[in-house]
Motif scaffolding. Structure first.
Motif, PDB file in Angstrom:
ATOM      1  N   LYS A  15       0.813  -1.216   0.000  1.00 17.85           N
ATOM      2  CA  LYS A  15       0.000   0.000   0.000  1.00 17.85           C
ATOM      3  C   LYS A  15       0.848   1.270   0.000  1.00 17.85           C
ATOM      4  O   LYS A  15       0.363   2.345  -0.346  1.00 17.85           O
ATOM      5  CB  LYS A  15      -0.925   0.018   1.224  1.00 17.85           C
ATOM      6  N   GLU A  16       2.103   1.163   0.402  1.00 15.20           N
ATOM      7  CA  GLU A  16       2.966   2.339   0.492  1.00 15.20           C
ATOM      8  C   GLU A  16       4.320   2.009  -0.124  1.00 15.20           C
ATOM      9  O   GLU A  16       4.934   0.995   0.205  1.00 15.20           O
ATOM     10  CB  GLU A  16       3.152   2.758   1.957  1.00 15.20           C
ATOM     11  N   LYS A  41       9.961   6.356  -2.636  1.00 14.15           N
ATOM     12  CA  LYS A  41       8.925   7.376  -2.709  1.00 14.15           C
ATOM     13  C   LYS A  41       9.250   8.487  -3.708  1.00 14.15           C
ATOM     14  O   LYS A  41       8.356   9.137  -4.244  1.00 14.15           O
ATOM     15  CB  LYS A  41       8.682   7.980  -1.323  1.00 14.15           C
ATOM     16  N   ASP A  42      10.526   8.725  -3.948  1.00 15.38           N
ATOM     17  CA  ASP A  42      10.940   9.839  -4.797  1.00 15.38           C
ATOM     18  C   ASP A  42      10.744   9.493  -6.268  1.00 15.38           C
ATOM     19  O   ASP A  42      11.137   8.419  -6.721  1.00 15.38           O
ATOM     20  CB  ASP A  42      12.411  10.176  -4.533  1.00 15.38           C
ATOM     21  N   GLU A  43      10.144  10.407  -7.035  1.00 19.06           N
ATOM     22  CA  GLU A  43       9.847  10.120  -8.431  1.00 19.06           C
ATOM     23  C   GLU A  43      11.100   9.992  -9.294  1.00 19.06           C
ATOM     24  O   GLU A  43      11.053   9.414 -10.374  1.00 19.06           O
ATOM     25  CB  GLU A  43       8.934  11.195  -9.008  1.00 19.06           C
ATOM     26  N   THR A  66       2.431  -0.267  -8.047  1.00 18.80           N
ATOM     27  CA  THR A  66       2.163  -0.511  -9.459  1.00 18.80           C
ATOM     28  C   THR A  66       1.918   0.778 -10.235  1.00 18.80           C
ATOM     29  O   THR A  66       2.509   0.999 -11.304  1.00 18.80           O
ATOM     30  CB  THR A  66       0.947  -1.440  -9.594  1.00 18.80           C
ATOM     31  N   GLU A  67       1.061   1.649  -9.725  1.00 27.01           N
ATOM     32  CA  GLU A  67       0.707   2.862 -10.454  1.00 27.01           C
ATOM     33  C   GLU A  67       1.916   3.738 -10.706  1.00 27.01           C
ATOM     34  O   GLU A  67       2.120   4.250 -11.824  1.00 27.01           O
ATOM     35  CB  GLU A  67      -0.358   3.659  -9.681  1.00 27.01           C
ATOM     36  N   MET A  76       4.121   4.765 -14.450  1.00 27.10           N
ATOM     37  CA  MET A  76       4.505   6.114 -14.854  1.00 27.10           C
ATOM     38  C   MET A  76       6.017   6.199 -15.064  1.00 27.10           C
ATOM     39  O   MET A  76       6.492   6.789 -16.042  1.00 27.10           O
ATOM     40  CB  MET A  76       4.063   7.127 -13.799  1.00 27.10           C
ATOM     41  N   ASP A  77       6.777   5.587 -14.154  1.00 29.19           N
ATOM     42  CA  ASP A  77       8.236   5.674 -14.219  1.00 29.19           C
ATOM     43  C   ASP A  77       8.790   5.084 -15.514  1.00 29.19           C
ATOM     44  O   ASP A  77       9.720   5.637 -16.115  1.00 29.19           O
ATOM     45  CB  ASP A  77       8.871   4.942 -13.032  1.00 29.19           C
ATOM     46  N   ILE A  78       8.250   3.943 -15.922  1.00 26.62           N
ATOM     47  CA  ILE A  78       8.854   3.273 -17.079  1.00 26.62           C
ATOM     48  C   ILE A  78       8.518   3.962 -18.396  1.00 26.62           C
ATOM     49  O   ILE A  78       9.131   3.652 -19.423  1.00 26.62           O
ATOM     50  CB  ILE A  78       8.456   1.775 -17.153  1.00 26.62           C
ATOM     51  N   MET A  79       7.573   4.918 -18.385  1.00 29.00           N
ATOM     52  CA  MET A  79       7.318   5.688 -19.599  1.00 29.00           C
ATOM     53  C   MET A  79       8.445   6.686 -19.865  1.00 29.00           C
ATOM     54  O   MET A  79       8.719   7.051 -21.013  1.00 29.00           O
ATOM     55  CB  MET A  79       5.982   6.432 -19.481  1.00 29.00           C
TER      56      MET A  79
END
Length: 232
Positions: free
Chosen positions: A92-93, A97-99, A150-151, A155-158
């Protein structure tokens, strides 16, 4: 024909006896709620494929039980929350955490998994006529989801952050060393896994799969082939 012979014959397109190999996959929920039926199935339809024991000499940092209600921490430090006994919970967490993955050093690479009892594995293999799979199971895509959720990973792999790609290389190096050590035992095959499909579509762009993940799987298979092992 033994189970080991049956599996090998099937994988090599030599199986002419009319029966395919069996392996019953089930979660602890089935044992908890339908133990007699599970035992009956196992008795009537013995598994041809089994997994080798994974007895670690050095404990990992995992805590709790992945299929019990409550919190479970995996070997990498990911926290799973489970609300149903007998099945596996969810992260759940995010641990990362850093994008830009600047906090990736929080992740623990579980080198302890390399310190398994090789003789126990070899003894197990010598004392069964079943086809024995490795006690390790690389799962790079799923492990990345556990670390990032997952979410966020989608985004990261794009547009992959540099630190993420550096970590993937580090994770893959660990998985390769783990597969290599298992492939040097007397097991019959190595295994790895990931889940790539939703109910109606693929989970990521196939071009990204080709770029990032396919080369990793190829490395695992190449290691298996080098030692004469099958890949599952």
């Amino acid at each position: 024909m033994t189970s080991r012979e049956l599996v090998n014959a099937t994988l090599e397109f030599r199986n002419t006896n009319g029966r395919i190999p069996r392996q019953l996959w089930h979660l602890p929920w089935a044992d908890m709620n339908h133990r007699e039926m599970v035992e009956r199935i196992h008795k009537e339809y013995r598994d041809d494929i089994v997994e080798a024991p994974n007895l670690l000499k050095t404990p990992t940092q995992s805590r709790g039980n992945s299929c019990e209600v409550g919190e479970y921490v995996d070997d990498w430090g990911c926290r799973f929350i489970n609300i149903h006994q007998g099945i596996i919970g969810e992260v759940k967490e995010a641990l990362i955490k850093d994008e830009d993955w600047l906090d990736v050093e929080r992740v623990h690479i579980p080198e302890e998994l390399l310190d398994f009892d090789v003789e126990a594995v070899n003894s197990f293999c010598r004392n069964t006529d079943q086809f024995v799979l490795s006690g390790c199971c690389p799962r790079p895509f799923e492990q990345l989801q556990f670390l990032r959720t997952t979410e966020e990973l989608y985004m990261d792999i794009m547009d992959p952050p540099e630190k993420m790609m550096e970590f993937i290389s580090k994770m893959h190096d660990f998985y390769c060393r783990l597969v290599e050590k298992w492939a040097q035992t007397e097991i019959d095959g190595i295994m790895f896994m990931d889940d790539w499909g939703s109910q109606n579509t693929l989970l990521i762009n196939p071009d990204i799969w080709d770029q990032i993940f396919c080369p990793m799987y190829k490395d695992y298979i190449d290691i298996a082939k080098k030692y004469g092992k099958k890949s599952f």
